[in-house]
Design a protein around this motif. Structure first.
Motif, PDB file in Angstrom:
ATOM      1  N   SER A   7       0.878  -1.175   0.000  1.00 24.88           N
ATOM      2  CA  SER A   7       0.000   0.000   0.000  1.00 24.88           C
ATOM      3  C   SER A   7       0.907   1.214   0.000  1.00 24.88           C
ATOM      4  O   SER A   7       2.109   1.107   0.216  1.00 24.88           O
ATOM      5  N   LEU A   8       0.338   2.403  -0.215  1.00 27.30           N
ATOM      6  CA  LEU A   8       1.107   3.643  -0.155  1.00 27.30           C
ATOM      7  C   LEU A   8       0.417   4.619   0.793  1.00 27.30           C
ATOM      8  O   LEU A   8      -0.797   4.819   0.715  1.00 27.30           O
ATOM      9  N   HIS A   9       1.214   5.210   1.667  1.00 27.63           N
ATOM     10  CA  HIS A   9       0.748   6.287   2.553  1.00 27.63           C
ATOM     11  C   HIS A   9       1.498   7.558   2.192  1.00 27.63           C
ATOM     12  O   HIS A   9       2.730   7.539   2.038  1.00 27.63           O
ATOM     13  N   PHE A  10       0.789   8.660   2.064  1.00 25.50           N
ATOM     14  CA  PHE A  10       1.373   9.940   1.678  1.00 25.50           C
ATOM     15  C   PHE A  10       1.542  10.755   2.956  1.00 25.50           C
ATOM     16  O   PHE A  10       0.669  11.530   3.351  1.00 25.50           O
ATOM     17  N   HIS A  11       2.682  10.568   3.570  1.00 27.93           N
ATOM     18  CA  HIS A  11       2.919  10.972   4.950  1.00 27.93           C
ATOM     19  C   HIS A  11       2.853  12.488   5.119  1.00 27.93           C
ATOM     20  O   HIS A  11       3.607  13.230   4.495  1.00 27.93           O
ATOM     21  N   GLY A  12       1.940  12.930   5.980  1.00 30.05           N
ATOM     22  CA  GLY A  12       1.779  14.343   6.298  1.00 30.05           C
ATOM     23  C   GLY A  12       0.667  15.026   5.549  1.00 30.05           C
ATOM     24  O   GLY A  12       0.252  16.125   5.934  1.00 30.05           O
ATOM     25  N   LEU A  13       0.164  14.402   4.470  1.00 27.56           N
ATOM     26  CA  LEU A  13      -0.956  15.006   3.742  1.00 27.56           C
ATOM     27  C   LEU A  13      -2.259  14.704   4.476  1.00 27.56           C
ATOM     28  O   LEU A  13      -2.508  13.569   4.900  1.00 27.56           O
ATOM     29  N   PHE A  14      -3.099  15.721   4.613  1.00 31.59           N
ATOM     30  CA  PHE A  14      -4.310  15.582   5.415  1.00 31.59           C
ATOM     31  C   PHE A  14      -5.381  14.736   4.738  1.00 31.59           C
ATOM     32  O   PHE A  14      -6.271  14.218   5.399  1.00 31.59           O
ATOM     33  N   MET A  15      -5.346  14.642   3.421  1.00 35.35           N
ATOM     34  CA  MET A  15      -6.362  13.892   2.676  1.00 35.35           C
ATOM     35  C   MET A  15      -7.770  14.385   3.017  1.00 35.35           C
ATOM     36  O   MET A  15      -8.698  13.592   3.206  1.00 35.35           O
ATOM     37  N   ASN A  16      -7.929  15.700   3.066  1.00 37.80           N
ATOM     38  CA  ASN A  16      -9.241  16.276   3.385  1.00 37.80           C
ATOM     39  C   ASN A  16     -10.304  15.743   2.433  1.00 37.80           C
ATOM     40  O   ASN A  16     -10.193  15.880   1.215  1.00 37.80           O
ATOM     41  N   GLY A  17     -11.320  15.132   2.983  1.00 38.95           N
ATOM     42  CA  GLY A  17     -12.410  14.598   2.173  1.00 38.95           C
ATOM     43  C   GLY A  17     -12.091  13.285   1.487  1.00 38.95           C
ATOM     44  O   GLY A  17     -12.960  12.712   0.828  1.00 38.95           O
ATOM     45  N   THR A  18     -10.862  12.797   1.639  1.00 39.72           N
ATOM     46  CA  THR A  18     -10.467  11.541   0.968  1.00 39.72           C
ATOM     47  C   THR A  18      -9.675  10.655   1.929  1.00 39.72           C
ATOM     48  O   THR A  18      -8.591  10.175   1.608  1.00 39.72           O
ATOM     49  N   THR A  19     -10.224  10.419   3.105  1.00 37.76           N
ATOM     50  CA  THR A  19      -9.527   9.587   4.083  1.00 37.76           C
ATOM     51  C   THR A  19      -9.236   8.196   3.543  1.00 37.76           C
ATOM     52  O   THR A  19      -8.291   7.533   3.976  1.00 37.76           O
ATOM     53  N   HIS A  20     -10.030   7.734   2.556  1.00 37.25           N
ATOM     54  CA  HIS A  20      -9.819   6.399   1.978  1.00 37.25           C
ATOM     55  C   HIS A  20      -8.577   6.343   1.100  1.00 37.25           C
ATOM     56  O   HIS A  20      -8.212   5.267   0.616  1.00 37.25           O
ATOM     57  N   MET A  21      -7.896   7.472   0.913  1.00 35.87           N
ATOM     58  CA  MET A  21      -6.643   7.505   0.150  1.00 35.87           C
ATOM     59  C   MET A  21      -5.420   7.598   1.066  1.00 35.87           C
ATOM     60  O   MET A  21      -4.308   7.772   0.587  1.00 35.87           O
ATOM     61  N   ASP A  22      -5.622   7.467   2.375  1.00 42.97           N
ATOM     62  CA  ASP A  22      -4.516   7.665   3.317  1.00 42.97           C
ATOM     63  C   ASP A  22      -3.516   6.514   3.287  1.00 42.97           C
ATOM     64  O   ASP A  22      -2.331   6.729   3.516  1.00 42.97           O
ATOM     65  N   GLY A  23      -3.962   5.280   3.115  1.00 46.83           N
ATOM     66  CA  GLY A  23      -3.037   4.214   2.795  1.00 46.83           C
ATOM     67  C   GLY A  23      -2.754   3.118   3.799  1.00 46.83           C
ATOM     68  O   GLY A  23      -2.279   2.053   3.394  1.00 46.83           O
ATOM     69  N   PRO A  24      -2.934   3.268   5.125  1.00 45.51           N
ATOM     70  CA  PRO A  24      -2.593   2.173   6.031  1.00 45.51           C
ATOM     71  C   PRO A  24      -3.497   0.952   5.824  1.00 45.51           C
ATOM     72  O   PRO A  24      -4.724   1.060   5.853  1.00 45.51           O
ATOM     73  N   ILE A  27      -2.923  -4.169  -1.093  1.00 47.29           N
ATOM     74  CA  ILE A  27      -3.012  -4.493  -2.526  1.00 47.29           C
ATOM     75  C   ILE A  27      -2.272  -5.804  -2.756  1.00 47.29           C
ATOM     76  O   ILE A  27      -1.043  -5.855  -2.660  1.00 47.29           O
ATOM     77  N   PRO A  28      -2.981  -6.897  -3.079  1.00 51.76           N
ATOM     78  CA  PRO A  28      -2.302  -8.181  -3.246  1.00 51.76           C
ATOM     79  C   PRO A  28      -1.454  -8.202  -4.516  1.00 51.76           C
ATOM     80  O   PRO A  28      -1.640  -7.379  -5.429  1.00 51.76           O
ATOM     81  N   PRO A  29      -0.512  -9.142  -4.596  1.00 51.78           N
ATOM     82  CA  PRO A  29       0.279  -9.272  -5.824  1.00 51.78           C
ATOM     83  C   PRO A  29      -0.622  -9.461  -7.045  1.00 51.78           C
ATOM     84  O   PRO A  29      -1.591 -10.219  -7.005  1.00 51.78           O
ATOM     85  N   GLY A  30      -0.314  -8.719  -8.102  1.00 55.98           N
ATOM     86  CA  GLY A  30      -1.081  -8.794  -9.335  1.00 55.98           C
ATOM     87  C   GLY A  30      -2.259  -7.847  -9.407  1.00 55.98           C
ATOM     88  O   GLY A  30      -2.868  -7.701 -10.476  1.00 55.98           O
ATOM     89  N   SER A  31      -2.589  -7.178  -8.315  1.00 53.41           N
ATOM     90  CA  SER A  31      -3.750  -6.283  -8.284  1.00 53.41           C
ATOM     91  C   SER A  31      -3.329  -4.836  -8.521  1.00 53.41           C
ATOM     92  O   SER A  31      -2.181  -4.444  -8.294  1.00 53.41           O
ATOM     93  N   SER A  32      -4.304  -4.034  -8.953  1.00 55.73           N
ATOM     94  CA  SER A  32      -4.098  -2.601  -9.193  1.00 55.73           C
ATOM     95  C   SER A  32      -4.964  -1.790  -8.244  1.00 55.73           C
ATOM     96  O   SER A  32      -5.995  -2.269  -7.749  1.00 55.73           O
ATOM     97  N   PHE A  33      -4.546  -0.552  -8.026  1.00 59.49           N
ATOM     98  CA  PHE A  33      -5.234   0.325  -7.080  1.00 59.49           C
ATOM     99  C   PHE A  33      -4.891   1.750  -7.465  1.00 59.49           C
ATOM    100  O   PHE A  33      -3.757   2.041  -7.850  1.00 59.49           O
ATOM    101  N   THR A  34      -5.867   2.659  -7.371  1.00 56.13           N
ATOM    102  CA  THR A  34      -5.629   4.057  -7.733  1.00 56.13           C
ATOM    103  C   THR A  34      -5.820   4.961  -6.522  1.00 56.13           C
ATOM    104  O   THR A  34      -6.856   4.914  -5.850  1.00 56.13           O
ATOM    105  N   TYR A  35      -4.790   5.773  -6.255  1.00 56.06           N
ATOM    106  CA  TYR A  35      -4.889   6.843  -5.257  1.00 56.06           C
ATOM    107  C   TYR A  35      -5.214   8.128  -5.999  1.00 56.06           C
ATOM    108  O   TYR A  35      -4.574   8.459  -7.002  1.00 56.06           O
ATOM    109  N   ASN A  36      -6.194   8.875  -5.496  1.00 60.04           N
ATOM    110  CA  ASN A  36      -6.750   9.997  -6.238  1.00 60.04           C
ATOM    111  C   ASN A  36      -7.141  11.075  -5.223  1.00 60.04           C
ATOM    112  O   ASN A  36      -8.084  10.886  -4.450  1.00 60.04           O
ATOM    113  N   PHE A  37      -6.412  12.178  -5.191  1.00 59.44           N
ATOM    114  CA  PHE A  37      -6.671  13.193  -4.174  1.00 59.44           C
ATOM    115  C   PHE A  37      -6.164  14.550  -4.643  1.00 59.44           C
ATOM    116  O   PHE A  37      -5.357  14.647  -5.579  1.00 59.44           O
ATOM    117  N   THR A  38      -6.645  15.591  -3.984  1.00 51.38           N
ATOM    118  CA  THR A  38      -6.244  16.966  -4.295  1.00 51.38           C
ATOM    119  C   THR A  38      -5.367  17.498  -3.167  1.00 51.38           C
ATOM    120  O   THR A  38      -5.637  17.267  -1.989  1.00 51.38           O
TER     121      THR A  38
END
Length: 640
Positions: free
Chosen positions: A86-103, A111-122
């Protein structure tokens, strides 16, 4: 009857706001990164080839760059084959997009091997950040990189000529899964953390930073390490601190700074007006964190400010005295944000290290060591209805606290441990109200009142708690989401030093929609997405079957132990009686006989040195040059 039309001033204000918003939208960009996460081979200290986690076949991994207001899309494909991520964008508040925080198991499924995932935030905040895996202690294997958000309105932009990004980190020659297996085992009952093999600058050693005389450089420095805090200084040059963890500060002069794992600091360095010398840059790992110092460990890494490539690269001067870095709690935020009012909710957390029944050493807040739930906590929020306000549904061992919107929340952390701990809060900056000295005891014993707190406290997202001391932090719960509060020493994350803040859960239910690809990775990993922490969708207050830590050691004696104790005592009494009988039945011993006593001695380990050992110029390590970085987003851009 009152008119429903806005007054002229209000109408003009609305027009101005609409214009400003349209300008911002016009200038914003969509910055797209396509990341294929793969295994590569790395050898940053020139001592050992090892597998590392790279992106698009490269390591170190790419820097993410954007401008305030930009929209970032990160398309991730997990090609590791044997590990989820997974990816965490350390220090970004992710206002309105807590589901993009990453833990993992907090705001998403791994994200299992072979799978795709999109992080999308402002992006709505400027500053110096980083991104890293937030799954199973993975990022020290290489999945970590800087994230820089440039600010067209930077209040200091006229004070420097160029911008440089520099990272400090620690490096292990062994991979994390094996190290973690040993660390969390009965073979390591004291919980001694594995000591890094090397310190790195920009993921290498012997780094050369080309500079020109008479110029001022903005250095953005990030500690991306798993464990070691680092003392940092530039010989012959002072630093002027302008930002920590994305918070602009009033300029502050420093000759040395301390960056714990996960902390960032931006500072100015003005070069000299001649080119007759080159100057060492030194990063020295905080060895007080280490239980042992291996004989072959050089805890320093040296780079150079290079004025003249033809001139020698001098070894750093030896430092004989204790390090004395700048105290970040004395910083004053540029916006002069005053102390938040008295707290609506106070959370008191005692840091404890102790063993559980499997013989391994765990980390606790109070009496709870964190264990991930079966259902990611955010998905429990969205499926719990009105019970989302009841912390019970999130499980015992996620250590959850439910926060109301716009509450002022105070966190008191008491360190009942003899080590330093850098604590990070997701989704927020906190105000640092108080940090005690070493061995100062708990906050409750300190007799502190509201008048003892600064009128304008420092503010950041990661702060260091000192050994056997305490710290008081305060923030405003103005960002609905699920946010972790945890020590950022990765060994302590894995041993359970985490708590979960569930902020305004009913607001989240009204505003948040989870994208399909998030549910797809859950399905691929066989992770449930509804119900409480135990996956119960019928009775959300029933936690039967939740994930739990090993049981504690039994308190007192078990029945078997009592029987064993009784027989041991009887055997001892009979044995003593037999010896007494035998002694009196024989010859009378000489009452004035002499016995020789052999003294025992214990050799103490040598005092931990504080010398700045240098890296030799001809060390068998890679040499890289750092180049100036200008503002602007990276990746593929498309006008929004």
């Amino acid at each position: 009857m009152a008119s429903l039309q806005p007054s002229r001033p209000a109408s003009r204000l609305a027009s101005v706001l609409i214009f400003l918003i349209s300008v911002a939208l016009t200038n914003a960009a969509t910055v797209v990164y396509d990341f294929n996460i793969t295994w590569v081979t790395a050898n940053p200290d020139g001592m050992a080839d090892r597998p590392a986690i790279g992106i698009n076949g490269e390591w170190p991994i790419p820097r993410i760059q954007a401008n305030v207001g930009d929209h970032i899309i990160v398309n991730v494909l997990n090609s590791l084959g044997n590990q989820s991520t997974s990816l965490h964008f350390h220090g970004l508040f992710m206002n309105g997009t807590t589901h993009m925080d990453g833990p993992s198991q907090t705001t998403q499924c791994a994200i299992p091997p072979g799978s795709s995932f999109t992080y999308n935030f402002t992006i709505n905040q400027p500053g110096t950040y980083w991104y890293h895996s937030h799954t199973k202690g993975q990022y020290p294997d290489g999945l970590r990189g800087p994230l820089i958000i440039h600010d067209p309105e930077n209040p200091f932009k006229g004070m420097y000529d160029e911008e440089l990004v520099m990272t400090v980190s620690d490096w292990y020659h062994d991979q994390m899964p094996g190290l973690l297996d040993f660390f969390m085992s009965k073979a390591n009952p004291t919980g001694a953390e594995p000591v890094p093999n090397s310190a790195l600058l920009n993921e290498t050693q012997n780094l050369k930073v080309s500079v020109e005389p008479g110029k001022t450089y903005l250095f953005r420095m990030v500690n991306m390490g798993a464990f070691a805090g680092q003392y940092i200084w530039f010989e012959g040059h002072n630093m002027t601190i302008l930002e920590v963890d994305g918070v602009y500060t009033h300029p502050a002069e420093a000759s040395m700074i301390y960056l714990s794992a996960a902390q960032r600091c931006s500072f100015l360095i003005t070069t000299r007006n001649d080119t007759t010398e080159n100057f060492p840059i030194v990063a020295s790992m905080d060895t007080t964190l280490f239980d042992v110092l291996p004989d072959d460990l050089n805890w320093n890494v040296t780079g150079w400010l290079v004025y003249d490539s033809a001139s020698p690269l001098p070894a750093p001067a030896v430092v004989y005295e204790d390090y004395d870095p700048f105290d970040d709690f004395t910083l004053v935020p540029w916006d002069n944000q005053t102390l938040y009012g008295e707290p609506d909710q106070t959370i008191s957390l005692d840091v404890i290290m102790d063993n559980l029944g499997d013989g391994a050493n765990y980390a606790f807040f109070n009496d709870i060591t964190y264990v991930a739930p079966k259902v990611p906590t955010l998905y429990t929020v969205l499926s719990a209805g009105d019970l989302a306000n009841d912390a019970t549904v999130y499980g015992t061992y996620t250590h959850p606290f439910v926060l109301e919107k716009d509450q002022v929340v105070q966190i008191i952390v008491n360190n009942l441990d003899s080590g330093r701990h850098p604590f990070h809060l997701h989704g927020h900056h906190f105000q640092g109200l108080l940090r005690s000295e070493d061995e100062a005891g708990t906050f409750q014993d300190a007799n502190v009142t509201e008048d003892d707190f600064p009128a304008i406290p420092m503010r950041r997202d990661t702060a260091v708690l000192l050994p056997d001391g305490h710290m008081v932090l305060r923030f405003k719960a103005n960002n609905p989401g699920v946010w972790l509060f945890h020590c950022h020493i990765e060994w302590h994350v894995q041993s359970g030093l985490m708590a979960t803040f569930v902020e305004a859960p009913l607001e989240l239910q009204k505003s948040l929609t989870i994208p399909k690809d998030h549910f797809d990775v859950c399905a691929a990993g066989n992770v449930p997405t509804t119900g409480n922490a135990a996956g119960n969708t019928v009775n959300l207050l029933d936690l039967t079957g939740q994930n739990v830590p090993p049981a504690p050691f039994p308190k007192g004696f078990t029945a078997r132990g009592i029987v064993a104790l009784v027989f041991s005592c009887l055997s001892g009494i009979l044995g003593v009686a037999a010896i007494a009988w035998y002694g009196f039945a024989g010859m009378v011993a000489d009452s004035e006989g002499q016995a020789a006593a052999a003294g025992n001695s214990k050799e103490l380990p040598p005092q931990q040195p504080v010398l700045a050992a240098s890296d030799s110029d001809d060390a068998p390590a890679q040499r890289d040059e750092i180049t100036a970085v200008s503002g602007g987003g990276g990746g593929k851009e498309a006008a929004a």
